[in-house]
Design a protein around this motif. Sequence first.
Motif, PDB file in Angstrom:
ATOM      1  N   LEU A  58      83.161 106.740  73.284  1.00 21.34           N
ATOM      2  CA  LEU A  58      83.951 107.947  73.021  1.00 21.34           C
ATOM      3  C   LEU A  58      85.274 107.976  73.787  1.00 21.34           C
ATOM      4  O   LEU A  58      85.882 109.040  73.925  1.00 21.34           O
ATOM      5  N   LYS A  59      85.737 106.835  74.270  1.00 18.87           N
ATOM      6  CA  LYS A  59      86.938 106.830  75.105  1.00 18.87           C
ATOM      7  C   LYS A  59      88.159 107.374  74.376  1.00 18.87           C
ATOM      8  O   LYS A  59      89.077 107.912  75.003  1.00 18.87           O
ATOM      9  N   ASP A  60      88.188 107.246  73.055  1.00 18.11           N
ATOM     10  CA  ASP A  60      89.321 107.770  72.282  1.00 18.11           C
ATOM     11  C   ASP A  60      89.093 109.204  71.816  1.00 18.11           C
ATOM     12  O   ASP A  60      89.979 109.800  71.199  1.00 18.11           O
ATOM     13  N   ASP A  61      87.909 109.739  72.095  1.00 19.79           N
ATOM     14  CA  ASP A  61      87.553 111.058  71.561  1.00 19.79           C
ATOM     15  C   ASP A  61      87.332 112.118  72.636  1.00 19.79           C
ATOM     16  O   ASP A  61      87.570 113.302  72.395  1.00 19.79           O
ATOM     17  N   VAL A  62      86.841 111.714  73.795  1.00 20.28           N
ATOM     18  CA  VAL A  62      86.532 112.663  74.872  1.00 20.28           C
ATOM     19  C   VAL A  62      87.377 112.304  76.088  1.00 20.28           C
ATOM     20  O   VAL A  62      87.362 111.167  76.553  1.00 20.28           O
ATOM     21  N   THR A  63      88.103 113.296  76.606  1.00 21.76           N
ATOM     22  CA  THR A  63      89.010 113.056  77.726  1.00 21.76           C
ATOM     23  C   THR A  63      88.743 114.039  78.854  1.00 21.76           C
ATOM     24  O   THR A  63      88.681 115.256  78.627  1.00 21.76           O
ATOM     25  N   LEU A  64      88.569 113.507  80.063  1.00 22.50           N
ATOM     26  CA  LEU A  64      88.503 114.338  81.263  1.00 22.50           C
ATOM     27  C   LEU A  64      89.923 114.450  81.798  1.00 22.50           C
ATOM     28  O   LEU A  64      90.508 113.458  82.219  1.00 22.50           O
ATOM     29  N   ILE A  65      90.481 115.646  81.783  1.00 15.51           N
ATOM     30  CA  ILE A  65      91.906 115.774  82.113  1.00 15.51           C
ATOM     31  C   ILE A  65      92.154 116.393  83.480  1.00 15.51           C
ATOM     32  O   ILE A  65      93.295 116.693  83.833  1.00 15.51           O
ATOM     33  N   GLY A  66      91.099 116.577  84.276  1.00 17.05           N
ATOM     34  CA  GLY A  66      91.289 117.115  85.619  1.00 17.05           C
ATOM     35  C   GLY A  66      91.575 118.604  85.607  1.00 17.05           C
ATOM     36  O   GLY A  66      91.255 119.315  84.650  1.00 17.05           O
ATOM     37  N   GLU A  67      92.185 119.086  86.680  1.00 21.75           N
ATOM     38  CA  GLU A  67      92.518 120.506  86.792  1.00 21.75           C
ATOM     39  C   GLU A  67      93.923 120.751  86.254  1.00 21.75           C
ATOM     40  O   GLU A  67      94.813 119.915  86.414  1.00 21.75           O
ATOM     41  N   VAL A  68      94.109 121.903  85.631  1.00 25.82           N
ATOM     42  CA  VAL A  68      95.418 122.260  85.083  1.00 25.82           C
ATOM     43  C   VAL A  68      95.752 123.694  85.480  1.00 25.82           C
ATOM     44  O   VAL A  68      94.865 124.527  85.668  1.00 25.82           O
ATOM     45  N   LEU A  69      97.037 123.969  85.609  1.00 19.83           N
ATOM     46  CA  LEU A  69      97.483 125.320  85.931  1.00 19.83           C
ATOM     47  C   LEU A  69      97.644 126.181  84.683  1.00 19.83           C
ATOM     48  O   LEU A  69      97.554 127.401  84.747  1.00 19.83           O
ATOM     49  N   ASN A  70      97.895 125.530  83.545  1.00 20.14           N
ATOM     50  CA  ASN A  70      98.176 126.267  82.304  1.00 20.14           C
ATOM     51  C   ASN A  70      96.958 126.313  81.387  1.00 20.14           C
ATOM     52  O   ASN A  70      97.038 126.007  80.196  1.00 20.14           O
ATOM     53  N   VAL A  71      95.809 126.712  81.936  1.00 24.09           N
ATOM     54  CA  VAL A  71      94.583 126.704  81.135  1.00 24.09           C
ATOM     55  C   VAL A  71      94.698 127.622  79.924  1.00 24.09           C
ATOM     56  O   VAL A  71      94.081 127.380  78.884  1.00 24.09           O
ATOM     57  N   GLY A  72      95.524 128.666  80.016  1.00 22.68           N
ATOM     58  CA  GLY A  72      95.709 129.568  78.879  1.00 22.68           C
ATOM     59  C   GLY A  72      96.253 128.863  77.654  1.00 22.68           C
ATOM     60  O   GLY A  72      95.887 129.195  76.514  1.00 22.68           O
ATOM     61  N   ASP A  73      97.134 127.879  77.863  1.00 19.83           N
ATOM     62  CA  ASP A  73      97.668 127.112  76.732  1.00 19.83           C
ATOM     63  C   ASP A  73      96.553 126.356  76.012  1.00 19.83           C
ATOM     64  O   ASP A  73      96.565 126.218  74.786  1.00 19.83           O
ATOM     65  N   TYR A  74      95.596 125.870  76.782  1.00 18.53           N
ATOM     66  CA  TYR A  74      94.471 125.135  76.192  1.00 18.53           C
ATOM     67  C   TYR A  74      93.544 126.078  75.428  1.00 18.53           C
ATOM     68  O   TYR A  74      93.075 125.746  74.331  1.00 18.53           O
ATOM     69  N   TYR A  75      93.260 127.251  76.000  1.00 19.95           N
ATOM     70  CA  TYR A  75      92.448 128.228  75.270  1.00 19.95           C
ATOM     71  C   TYR A  75      93.092 128.553  73.926  1.00 19.95           C
ATOM     72  O   TYR A  75      92.431 128.562  72.882  1.00 19.95           O
ATOM     73  N   ASN A  76      94.384 128.853  73.973  1.00 18.41           N
ATOM     74  CA  ASN A  76      95.086 129.306  72.772  1.00 18.41           C
ATOM     75  C   ASN A  76      95.073 128.276  71.652  1.00 18.41           C
ATOM     76  O   ASN A  76      95.104 128.633  70.474  1.00 18.41           O
ATOM     77  N   GLN A  77      95.047 126.994  72.003  1.00 17.50           N
ATOM     78  CA  GLN A  77      95.166 125.954  70.980  1.00 17.50           C
ATOM     79  C   GLN A  77      93.844 125.267  70.644  1.00 17.50           C
ATOM     80  O   GLN A  77      93.795 124.411  69.760  1.00 17.50           O
ATOM     81  N   SER A  78      92.768 125.649  71.331  1.00 23.75           N
ATOM     82  CA  SER A  78      91.490 124.979  71.067  1.00 23.75           C
ATOM     83  C   SER A  78      90.777 125.606  69.871  1.00 23.75           C
ATOM     84  O   SER A  78      90.960 126.787  69.568  1.00 23.75           O
ATOM     85  N   LEU A  79      89.963 124.811  69.216  1.00 25.33           N
ATOM     86  CA  LEU A  79      89.146 125.312  68.112  1.00 25.33           C
ATOM     87  C   LEU A  79      88.007 126.174  68.635  1.00 25.33           C
ATOM     88  O   LEU A  79      87.601 127.140  67.987  1.00 25.33           O
ATOM     89  N   ALA A  80      87.487 125.809  69.795  1.00 30.05           N
ATOM     90  CA  ALA A  80      86.400 126.573  70.411  1.00 30.05           C
ATOM     91  C   ALA A  80      86.232 126.106  71.847  1.00 30.05           C
ATOM     92  O   ALA A  80      86.521 124.950  72.179  1.00 30.05           O
ATOM     93  N   LEU A  81      85.760 127.011  72.691  1.00 30.57           N
ATOM     94  CA  LEU A  81      85.357 126.653  74.049  1.00 30.57           C
ATOM     95  C   LEU A  81      83.849 126.448  74.043  1.00 30.57           C
ATOM     96  O   LEU A  81      83.098 127.333  73.626  1.00 30.57           O
TER      97      LEU A  81
END
Length: 376
Positions: free
Chosen positions: A242-265
């Motif tokens: 799954l190296k091309d499908d699942v990514t561990l991206i560490g900690e981010v400051l702009n988590v709201g941007d990720y919520y807004n653009q995700s299909l689901a949490l």
Amino acid sequence: MKETIAITIESMRGGGTQRVCSYLIEGLVNHGTGVHLITILGSDTDFFKVPAKVDRHVLWSSGPSFSLLSAIYGNMRRVLEMRRAVKKSGCTCLISFISTHNIIAVLSCVGLDVQVIISERNDPRYQRIGLVWTLLRRLVYPKAAFVTANSPQAISYLESMVPKERLRFMPNPVETFGNSSKLVSSRPFFLAVGRLNQQKAFDILIKAYARARCQSVLPPLLIIGKGPEESALKEQITRHGLKDDVTLIGEVLNVGDYYNQSLALIHPARFEGMPNVVLEAMGTGTPVVVSKSQLGILDLVYHEKNGMIFQKDDVEQLAKIIVRLSSDEAFRKNLGRQAQTSIMNRPKNDGVSDWLDIIDFATKSKSKRFQETVNS
């Protein structure tokens, strides 16, 4: 004279408890309260910013203990160092976060004219802290002025060790994120957020995603966070191809941007108090998936109405949910709308007003019973 409050937590690294702590610190500073922060780890490990007006005390850290004697010595020294920091701060009240650290905090204030308020941010019924710490918690928590928790289930459990009149339900504040135009990914994605440890069950999520991918073409999965399971999760991702499908991206400051653009949490945790990430995602209109063992959030999330619920560690059931959310856009969007409505209808919590009330009550109460309980 300005009131002084001390707050103690192991660190200000990324995490839901640290986020709640940061809201409290900022709110107290804005209120004009003098704030001292007592931590074990220094500012070099901070993820959440500590205001410049806050006085910081960093305790001695022994690192991991490899024997009973070293553990006893390390914790006794930590109690004494915290006691010195509390006395130096001149505080009238000490607020402590996280279970074992709470025990150290109460012990450090024995005999001092300082009221200790404990904050439990997890589910103590399922959190494994070891036999000795579990026994100490039962002995020490009744010595605190108040014990707070962020779910009714945790409060109910704590009634077995703390008088009901000194328990307080303290719901999590929910940070609101506006609609973001900043793209964090060129493709739609599923999202998971949390500390990379056994409790959060990201190993189950990766297994479920791998199984779902065998049944359907899926968007990628992004996992935000750091923690002790990072290496094991990377190995698992590689093992499942799954190296091309699942990514561990560490900690981010702009988590709201990720919520807004995700299909689901997707939050598969094996147990929780009241997970901030789920509340935050719902507030942005993001569909959420939670395990049935997260009892605190089940007062807010209802299956197929404003979210999806699966049995803890059930890989097959979670895989089916992932496939359904990936393929049914109308269903997914309706879940998101209902989730956001649920948060909008929730009582507002600014992260500090409830604390100010309990601090005021703890520091000004002069009842004989209260004083005898705290000083016994």
